[in-house]
Design an enzyme around this catalytic site. Structure first.
Site, PDB file in Angstrom:
ATOM      1  N   LYS A  18       0.875  -1.125   0.027  1.00  0.00           N
ATOM      2  CA  LYS A  18       0.054   0.006   0.191  1.00  0.00           C
ATOM      3  C   LYS A  18       0.793   1.263   0.013  1.00  0.00           C
ATOM      4  O   LYS A  18       2.075   1.267   0.615  1.00  0.00           O
ATOM      5  CB  LYS A  18      -0.965   0.089   1.347  1.00  0.00           C
ATOM      6  CG  LYS A  18      -0.116  -0.068   2.799  1.00  0.00           C
ATOM      7  CD  LYS A  18       0.206   1.270   3.153  1.00  0.00           C
ATOM      8  CE  LYS A  18       1.152   1.174   4.310  1.00  0.00           C
ATOM      9  NZ  LYS A  18       1.552   2.402   4.826  1.00  0.00           N
ATOM     10  N   GLY A 108       7.841   1.483   4.526  1.00  0.00           N
ATOM     11  CA  GLY A 108       6.580   2.223   4.491  1.00  0.00           C
ATOM     12  C   GLY A 108       5.408   1.795   3.630  1.00  0.00           C
ATOM     13  O   GLY A 108       4.679   2.425   3.409  1.00  0.00           O
ATOM     14  N   ASP A 146      -2.049  -1.651   9.595  1.00  0.00           N
ATOM     15  CA  ASP A 146      -2.204  -1.930   8.207  1.00  0.00           C
ATOM     16  C   ASP A 146      -2.608  -3.367   7.864  1.00  0.00           C
ATOM     17  O   ASP A 146      -2.866  -3.485   6.742  1.00  0.00           O
ATOM     18  CB  ASP A 146      -0.733  -1.831   7.736  1.00  0.00           C
ATOM     19  CG  ASP A 146      -0.069  -0.430   7.620  1.00  0.00           C
ATOM     20  OD1 ASP A 146      -1.055   0.589   7.877  1.00  0.00           O
ATOM     21  OD2 ASP A 146       0.961  -0.150   7.568  1.00  0.00           O
TER      22      ASP A 146
END
Length: 308
Positions: A18, A108, A146
């Protein structure tokens, strides 16, 4: 739990990495955590996880990216996910997980969370656990903010700790160029640095309760890449650039190469550049490649963790 087993069966699940199109970070709480408001988009870099029966639970990792930093012990999110599923349904057998990584490690982009999401789906299917998507989301939320998004995929707004998700209305596909410029950043270190920078400069967050800029949501609804490029923002970028000043140079290079906008994804150090089309993304990637960067053209949104 005891069911007839096909011990040769091997379940394959693919889950996406993502990027954060928007990330606003609230003040640090008494517990050391922050409320956030994020817009996540799943993109076409994937983690592949295979689950099979074994005498003991174990893990192996390979990849198209450097996997030397991936833990193989009980701290690995995918192993933890597998054990959450087996524990939830009372399964006592072993599980073999094989992971092939396509998402940069510590970049990240939520690669470890995608592994965990894929493991949740794969193990539930392998052992006939019967857990619903809601059950899997609840288990995923125990592993990190996440993981529920990696299950959901698409584009979504995350609030609270980032795991309170609502799908974001969007039109069409967006083209991105990703540059994972090595040297992973520690998420706790990035948050801690942001807190120190805010305190030193006496800069308070925009709002006590973070919220998403309406301009981002309007751009997504209209499919307007130029408007989205002007609206993307990440509060953690200040800290990431403080820790890695070269990221500011990279962002400038991407903008000079024609990108509509550039942003550090999550806690970094991956930088995402928005392009107007797939062809434009390839052009930006080629220009960054000519400057010595490892750039990848991808698209989003894509689906969350799915059986293959």
């Amino acid at each position: 739990m005891s069911l007839p087993l096909d011990t040769a069966r091997r379940v394959h699940v693919r889950a996406p990495g993502k990027i954060n199109l928007f990330f606003e970070v609230g003040p640090v709480g008494d517990d050391g955590y922050h409320d956030v408001a994020s817009v996540y988009q799943a993109v076409s870099l994937f983690e592949d996880v295979w689950a099979s029966h074994a005498d003991v639970t174990s893990l192996s990792v390979s990849g198209d990216v450097d996997v030397s930093g991936v833990p193989l012990d009980a701290s690995n999110l995918a192993l933890r996910a597998a054990r959450l599923v087996t524990g939830a349904v009372g399964w006592e057998g072993g599980i073999r997980l094989e992971i092939h990584k396509g998402v940069p490690v510590a970049g990240g982009m939520g690669g470890g969370s995608a592994d965990a999401a894929a493991a949740l789906v794969a193990v539930n299917d392998l052992i006939g656990g019967g857990l619903s998507s809601g059950d899997l989301h609840a288990l995923g939320s125990q592993l990190g903010a996440d993981v529920p998004f990696a299950l959901l995929g698409g584009t979504a707004v995350g609030t609270g700790r980032g795991d309170e998700l609502a799908p974001a209305l969007g039109r069409g596909s967006f083209a991105w160029v990703l540059v994972a410029d090595g040297g992973g950043l520690s998420t706790p270190e990035v948050y801690g640095t942001l807190d120190r920078l805010r305190a030193d400069a006496d800069i308070a967050p925009d709002r006590a309760t973070p919220s998403v800029d309406p301009a981002v949501l309007r751009a997504l609804r209209s499919g307007d890449a130029a408007a989205l490029g002007a609206a993307i923002r990440n509060d953690l970028q200040l800290a990431a650039v403080h820790l890695r000043p070269d990221l500011a140079v990279l962002i400038d290079e991407g903008l000079a190469a024609g990108a509509l906008g550039g942003i550090v994804s999550g806690s970094g150090p991956t930088v995402a550049f928005l392009a107007s089309s797939a062809g434009h993304a390839r052009e930006v990637a080629e220009r960054l490649g000519a400057a010595g960067r490892q750039a990848h053209a991808v698209s989003g949104p894509v689906a969350g963790a799915r059986l293959v």
